[in-house]
Design an enzyme around this catalytic site. Structure first.
Site, PDB file in Angstrom:
ATOM      1  N   ASP A 271       0.867  -1.174   0.000  1.00 56.63           N
ATOM      2  CA  ASP A 271       0.000   0.000   0.000  1.00 56.63           C
ATOM      3  C   ASP A 271       0.908   1.228   0.000  1.00 56.63           C
ATOM      4  O   ASP A 271       2.126   1.122   0.078  1.00 56.63           O
ATOM      5  CB  ASP A 271      -0.972  -0.019   1.194  1.00 56.63           C
ATOM      6  CG  ASP A 271      -2.180   0.889   0.927  1.00 56.63           C
ATOM      7  OD1 ASP A 271      -2.125   1.697  -0.023  1.00 56.63           O
ATOM      8  OD2 ASP A 271      -3.182   0.811   1.667  1.00 56.63           O
TER       9      ASP A 271
HETATM   10  C1  BGC Z   1      -4.886   3.368   0.121  1.00 60.32           C
HETATM   11  C2  BGC Z   1      -5.080   2.360  -0.974  1.00 60.32           C
HETATM   12  C3  BGC Z   1      -4.910   3.012  -2.313  1.00 60.32           C
HETATM   13  C4  BGC Z   1      -3.537   3.662  -2.376  1.00 60.32           C
HETATM   14  C5  BGC Z   1      -3.242   4.321  -3.707  1.00 60.32           C
HETATM   15  C6  BGC Z   1      -3.608   4.173  -0.059  1.00 60.32           C
HETATM   16  O1  BGC Z   1      -3.540   5.238   0.832  1.00 60.32           O
HETATM   17  O2  BGC Z   1      -4.888   2.715   1.360  1.00 60.32           O
HETATM   18  O3  BGC Z   1      -6.338   1.763  -0.861  1.00 60.32           O
HETATM   19  O4  BGC Z   1      -5.063   2.085  -3.343  1.00 60.32           O
HETATM   20  O5  BGC Z   1      -3.471   4.644  -1.370  1.00 60.32           O
HETATM   21  O6  BGC Z   1      -3.934   5.475  -3.892  1.00 60.32           O
END
Ligand code: BGC
Length: 736
Positions: A271
């Site tokens: 993530d």
């Molecule tokens: C979130 C994810 C997301 C990623 C990219 C993160 O902060 O937890 O769900 O896909 O950002 O934007």
């Protein structure tokens, strides 16, 4: 080198070693160490474009997020393919969470439809829109089980039940990925967040979780496994640490379980910054150690932390990370790019006519918003009939941005059909529509317009109040400790309820709110979640009786925050509540301690939720009868057939969601009282009845037993067929 790779791609099929693996090995053997590390690096493209171009040219990037202008995207891709040392195309990614341009209901709302087919079709539409802008990798579906509505990201998932979440996640995977990933209208899906992220302590986003292995295997893993079985091309590790191990650096999770046990051969992406996140977690001393832990755990791509880019070379050169580990991660990324057909077609697909906001896509979005809407109460006022003048009020009646919900990166709010617009469009000619928002937005405290509101309400035959949450109240890092309506919304409803006119309250929100009082004072209640672009039309159609509501709650509605966590598939306990508890007035003064009995409940609030999982009314009524099982004893590898008759006893056509639950009284470990194992939408005309049949593969009853193996335990089971999780028709069967 670029030419070499193009050459391999061209010749391999001709010489019969066109197999995926051979092509990957041939490519890998020609890549420099830096080319390889570049493939493992993903960054946000919204920063300095000059710098981005330079990094692409140097081969330091495998994937770029958040570029949605196809012209810019193609320009960047051309640099990757024609100017970078290895000439490997970039993979463009985006959070395409519930719709792209056409915004669908939030996933929690989609889950209320219990409609896999429609969810899949709507996801396909989303892929068609997103790929038109060059996106080939979507960071969705999110399938985190959420038992705590304080957690803002409950909006993004499919609720509290693993079976429903897994079925719908698989539907989204099929929709996004189509029949083939290489179809230019397909994009790779990403099952996230692996795992347990929804169990954050106190509902505080990013917080610690403590989920023991048994609970992981029984509740938190199954949706991911179902997504993997549906062919999901990638998995995203979660931010949280579970029982001391941050997911992104947890080898047992990402390698032993995901790849070893489930046979997943796709990409694991971290993530956002979750590789470097091991440092603030206190699980690594610095980014270098974090990079080492995560790459060896099985996290292939580092989203935005650049820890791999900075440290993998020295980690490999010092012998701390074997080269083979890096090669394996690169292989997986090349494989994904190959399966997407990026080597053959790296650029955004060319369109002659645009599908963005096409009529078909909008119609499907409207159908999904309709099916997502749950009727929680109806004293008979809905659907409206014989009304000449209605008052429409509340901060959500015309909130084009808010009704789109969280994670709406690409939807254009000027395309939103709000309830007031839709009601005017559909009924404006026959019905006089008075409109007074009364509050400008959800948190608005000002009661300055309440005097006018009261006088308008008295002139109307019925009042429609649209209340709820602003978009920004749910989603990532938007958790709440108090789930009551905000601002002066409750006061507004109290005022309206006192005007002597029937009050229809429509909630639009990203989560279950605590709405006991609001329900009590309303004549009818609809829960529409954040319903997306077409939400207003869907709600208007239901209010006006063009459609009967069929949504069912994918999550339990607590009466108050103090009851959380509250979920239907809870365990048996040794001291059960009988339902009569929870009234302080019943407690005598200076009574002996045992006077209240010894039950698992609160003194001040009933032990039951306000609304149970699976609950939702219709404009008609259904009955279930003649439950029959094909066998009373079934082998552990067998299939039980279950038949039941569903009858529409009312005067209108309607759709019921028939739900099948299974539980058992005793096992080697304590088990949930019941678990959803099947559901079916059935549409019936007035007085029509139909026999429906479920097939229950007994291996779906497997659970993690006392020996920590997931298996079906012989013994006796109770099967319940109902229209919500509370009760229904029951039969017993045994597994041999
Ligand atoms: C979130 C994810 C997301 C990623 C990219 C993160 O902060 O937890 O769900 O896909 O950002 O934007």
């Amino acid at each position: 080198m670029k030419r070499f790779i193009a050459f391999i791609l061209l010749l391999t099929p001709l010489f019969g070693f066109g197999g995926e693996d051979e092509r990957i090995e041939a490519m890998l053997s020609k890549m420099s160490f830096d080319d390889k590390i570049g493939q493992l690096n993903q960054v946000d493209g919204r920063g300095d474009i000059g710098q981005l171009e330079a990094e692409i040219r140097a081969g330091r990037l495998g994937s770029v997020m958040n570029i949605v202008d196809p012209k810019l995207l193609d320009r960047l891709q051309r640099i990757a393919v024609e100017e970078s040392p290895a000439g490997i195309p970039l993979l463009f990614a985006r959070d395409v969470v519930h719709g792209f341009k056409t915004v669908l209901p939030i996933p929690l709302g989609q889950a209320a439809s219990f409609d896999e087919e429609l969810v899949e079709r709507a996801a396909r539409n989303t892929a068609v829109e997103a790929t038109e802008c060059g996106i080939r990798w979507a960071f969705a579906p999110m399938m985190d089980i959420a038992r705590d509505p304080r957690w803002g990201r409950i909006a993004e998932g499919f609720g509290e039940d693993p079976f429903l979440a897994g079925r719908l996640a698989a539907a989204v995977v099929r929709g996004y990925q189509g029949d083939s990933l290489s179809d230019p209208k397909s994009m790779a899906a990403c099952a996230k967040h692996f795992v347990g992220y929804g169990a954050a302590e106190g509902g505080r986003d990013y917080n610690t979780t403590y989920i023991p292995e048994r609970l992981l295997r029984d509740i938190y893993f199954p949706p991911f496994r179902m997504a993997v079985e549906a062919g999901c091309a990638s998995v995203m590790s979660s931010f949280n640490d579970n029982d001391g191990l941050p997911a992104t650096g947890n080898r047992w999770l990402l390698t032993d379980v995901l790849r070893g046990e489930w046979g997943f051969d796709g990409v694991v992406v971290s993530d956002w910054g979750s590789v470097a996140g091991l440092v603030p977690h206190g699980a690594a001393a610095d980014n270098r150690e974090a990079a080492k832990r995560c790459i060896t755990a099985g996290t292939d791509m580092d989203m935005s932390s650049r820890s791999y880019l900075r440290h993998l070379r020295s980690l490999v050169e010092n012998g701390e990370v074997p080269m083979e580990v890096v090669d394996e991660a690169v292989r997986r990324i090349l494989r994904l790019k190959m399966r997407l057909g990026l080597f053959e077609h790296p650029y955004a697909r060319q369109v002659t006519t645009s599908d963005l906001y096409s009529e078909k896509i909008l119609d499907d979005a409207c159908a999904l918003a309709r099916e997502a809407t749950v009727l929680l109460k109806n004293d008979g006022v809905l659907p409206l009939s014989n009304v000449r003048r209605i008052l429409v009020t509340g901060p959500m009646a015309d909130a084009p941005y808010d009704q789109l919900g969280t994670w709406t990166l690409d939807g254009d709010k000027t395309r939103t059909l709000t309830p007031i617009r839709a009601l005017r469009e559909i009924a404006g000619k026959e019905i006089e529509i008075l409109y007074e928002p009364a509050l400008a937005y959800g948190r608005d405290q000002s009661t300055a317009r309440f005097g006018r509101l009261r006088s308008l309400a008295r002139k109307a035959d019925v009042v429609l109040a649209f209340v709820g949450e602003e978009q920004i109240m749910s989603g990532e890092a938007h958790s709440l400790a108090d789930l009551n309506l905000q601002g002066a919304q409750r006061e507004m409803l109290e005022l309206l309820a006192g005007c002597g006119r029937p009050l229809v309250t429509v909630f639009m929100a990203g989560r279950p709110l605590t709405i006991e009082r609001e329900t009590e004072i309303s004549d009818a209640v609809l829960y529409a979640w954040h319903p997306g672009t077409m939400g207003g039309r869907a709600i208007a159609q239901i209010i006006l009786g063009e459609a009967s509501p069929s949504g069912k709650l994918p999550v339990t509605f607590p009466r108050c925050v103090g009851q959380i966590p509250m979920y239907y598939n809870h365990k048996h306990t040794s001291h059960r509540a009988d339902g009569s508890e929870g009234n302080l007035d019943d407690i005598p003064r200076e009574a002996v301690q045992s006077v209240m009995g010894h039950t698992s409940s609160y003194l001040d609030v009933p032990p039951t939720p306000l609304f149970p999982f699976g609950f939702g009314l219709s404009y008609t009524t259904f009955t279930l009868s003649e439950l029959q099982l094909s066998d009373t004893t079934v082998p552990a590898n067998g299939v039980l057939k279950v038949r039941v008759t569903v009858e529409n006893r009312g005067k209108r056509e309607g759709t019921e969601v028939v739900q099948l639950y299974v539980g058992r009284k005793s096992a080697s470990v304590t088990r949930p009282i019941k678990e959803l194992k099947g559901f079916r939408r059935v549409t019936l005309s007035p007085s029509e009845s139909r026999i429906i049949e479920f097939e229950l593969p007994i291996d779906e009853l497997a659970f993690c037993g006392a020996d920590r193996r997931t298996a079906v335990e012989p013994g006796s089971y109770v099967l319940t067929i109902g229209t919500d999780s509370r009760d229904g028709l029951k039969e017993h069967f045994s597994v041999k």
